[in-house]
Design a protein around this motif. Structure first.
Motif, PDB file in Angstrom:
ATOM      1  N   ALA A   1       0.843  -1.196   0.000  1.00 19.17           N
ATOM      2  CA  ALA A   1       0.000   0.000   0.000  1.00 19.17           C
ATOM      3  C   ALA A   1       0.877   1.245   0.000  1.00 19.17           C
ATOM      4  CB  ALA A   1      -0.905   0.002   1.225  1.00 19.17           C
ATOM      5  N   LEU A   2       0.393   2.268  -0.663  1.00 18.99           N
ATOM      6  CA  LEU A   2       1.090   3.551  -0.687  1.00 18.99           C
ATOM      7  C   LEU A   2       0.722   4.355   0.549  1.00 18.99           C
ATOM      8  CD1 LEU A   2       0.431   4.555  -4.399  1.00 18.99           C
ATOM      9  CD2 LEU A   2       2.521   3.588  -3.436  1.00 18.99           C
ATOM     10  N   LEU A   3       1.597   5.258   0.951  1.00 18.09           N
ATOM     11  CA  LEU A   3       1.257   6.179   2.023  1.00 18.09           C
ATOM     12  C   LEU A   3       0.038   6.983   1.600  1.00 18.09           C
ATOM     13  CD1 LEU A   3       4.715   7.673   3.072  1.00 18.09           C
ATOM     14  CD2 LEU A   3       3.220   6.248   4.463  1.00 18.09           C
ATOM     15  N   ILE A   4      -0.831   7.251   2.531  1.00 16.68           N
ATOM     16  CA  ILE A   4      -2.025   8.031   2.252  1.00 16.68           C
ATOM     17  C   ILE A   4      -1.653   9.405   1.683  1.00 16.68           C
ATOM     18  CG2 ILE A   4      -4.017   9.135   3.342  1.00 16.68           C
ATOM     19  CD1 ILE A   4      -4.183   6.036   3.037  1.00 16.68           C
ATOM     20  N   SER A   5      -0.516   9.936   2.089  1.00 21.80           N
ATOM     21  CA  SER A   5      -0.103  11.271   1.636  1.00 21.80           C
ATOM     22  C   SER A   5       0.032  11.367   0.125  1.00 21.80           C
ATOM     23  CB  SER A   5       1.201  11.693   2.301  1.00 21.80           C
ATOM     24  OG  SER A   5       2.227  10.771   1.975  1.00 21.80           O
ATOM     25  N   SER A   6       0.196  10.240  -0.569  1.00 26.15           N
ATOM     26  CA  SER A   6       0.303  10.291  -2.020  1.00 26.15           C
ATOM     27  C   SER A   6      -1.055  10.565  -2.670  1.00 26.15           C
ATOM     28  CB  SER A   6       0.899   8.985  -2.559  1.00 26.15           C
ATOM     29  OG  SER A   6       0.055   7.896  -2.267  1.00 26.15           O
ATOM     30  N   HIS A   7      -2.126  10.583  -1.877  1.00 28.69           N
ATOM     31  CA  HIS A   7      -3.478  10.819  -2.382  1.00 28.69           C
ATOM     32  C   HIS A   7      -4.084  12.125  -1.866  1.00 28.69           C
ATOM     33  CE1 HIS A   7      -3.507   6.752  -3.951  1.00 28.69           C
ATOM     34  NE2 HIS A   7      -3.037   6.359  -2.790  1.00 28.69           N
TER      35      HIS A   7
ATOM     36  N   ALA B   1      -4.004  14.298  16.220  1.00 27.50           N
ATOM     37  CA  ALA B   1      -3.490  14.565  14.876  1.00 27.50           C
ATOM     38  C   ALA B   1      -2.046  14.113  14.774  1.00 27.50           C
ATOM     39  CB  ALA B   1      -3.586  16.053  14.580  1.00 27.50           C
ATOM     40  N   SER B   2      -1.696  13.609  13.608  1.00 28.86           N
ATOM     41  CA  SER B   2      -0.323  13.198  13.333  1.00 28.86           C
ATOM     42  C   SER B   2       0.096  13.786  11.994  1.00 28.86           C
ATOM     43  CB  SER B   2      -0.223  11.677  13.271  1.00 28.86           C
ATOM     44  OG  SER B   2       1.077  11.297  12.854  1.00 28.86           O
ATOM     45  N   THR B   3       1.320  14.243  11.914  1.00 30.05           N
ATOM     46  CA  THR B   3       1.834  14.732  10.632  1.00 30.05           C
ATOM     47  C   THR B   3       2.406  13.584   9.812  1.00 30.05           C
ATOM     48  OG1 THR B   3       3.936  15.290  11.670  1.00 30.05           O
ATOM     49  CG2 THR B   3       2.308  17.068  11.456  1.00 30.05           C
ATOM     50  N   THR B   4       2.433  12.393  10.397  1.00 30.53           N
ATOM     51  CA  THR B   4       2.882  11.202   9.679  1.00 30.53           C
ATOM     52  C   THR B   4       1.677  10.539   9.032  1.00 30.53           C
ATOM     53  OG1 THR B   4       4.647  10.869  11.293  1.00 30.53           O
ATOM     54  CG2 THR B   4       4.068   8.989   9.891  1.00 30.53           C
ATOM     55  N   ALA B   5       1.722  10.413   7.725  1.00 28.04           N
ATOM     56  CA  ALA B   5       0.600   9.814   6.998  1.00 28.04           C
ATOM     57  C   ALA B   5       0.490   8.323   7.311  1.00 28.04           C
ATOM     58  CB  ALA B   5       0.785  10.012   5.499  1.00 28.04           C
ATOM     59  N   PRO B   6      -0.730   7.833   7.525  1.00 27.10           N
ATOM     60  CA  PRO B   6      -0.907   6.400   7.764  1.00 27.10           C
ATOM     61  C   PRO B   6      -0.759   5.598   6.476  1.00 27.10           C
ATOM     62  CG  PRO B   6      -3.029   7.497   7.784  1.00 27.10           C
ATOM     63  CD  PRO B   6      -1.991   8.567   7.616  1.00 27.10           C
TER      64      PRO B   6
END
Length: 100
Positions: A39-45, A66-71
């Motif tokens: 799976a890709l990091l959510i941040s790519s979407h 809140a987290s600045t790290t994408a799940p």
């Protein structure tokens, strides 16, 4: 008690209030993986509406931390994975969240 020799004192304060009402741009279509796929990091979407904004990710719709790290969604078993994302200047000044 006044200070000796000072008859008038004043200080000017400037207060700026920022409000972030925008919602990050999230890929509209569901993302589908097969079991065991990488799976890709959510941040790519997700893209912030302003390049100076920071994205904040949540794993619950209300509350949570809140987290600045994408799940990254797990592909170990079939099911759905939802996340919420907000954007802002800092963790104390963020937008409403948008679900993906």
């Amino acid at each position: 008690m006044p200070f000796s020799g000072i008859t008038e004192c004043w200080w000017e304060f400037k207060i700026t209030v920022d409000v972030v009402t925008s919602i990050p741009e999230v890929q509209a279509e569901p993302i589908t993986y097969c079991i065991g796929d990488e799976a890709l990091l959510i941040s790519s979407h997700v893209q912030p509406t302003n390049s100076s904004y920071i994205l904040y990710y949540y794993t619950v719709q209300t509350g949570g931390t809140a987290s600045t790290t994408a799940p990254t969604p797990s592909t170990a078993q079939a099911g759905e994975f939802s996340y919420w994302v907000a954007e802002g200047i800092s963790a104390q000044c963020i937008s409403p969240t948008g679900q993906k």
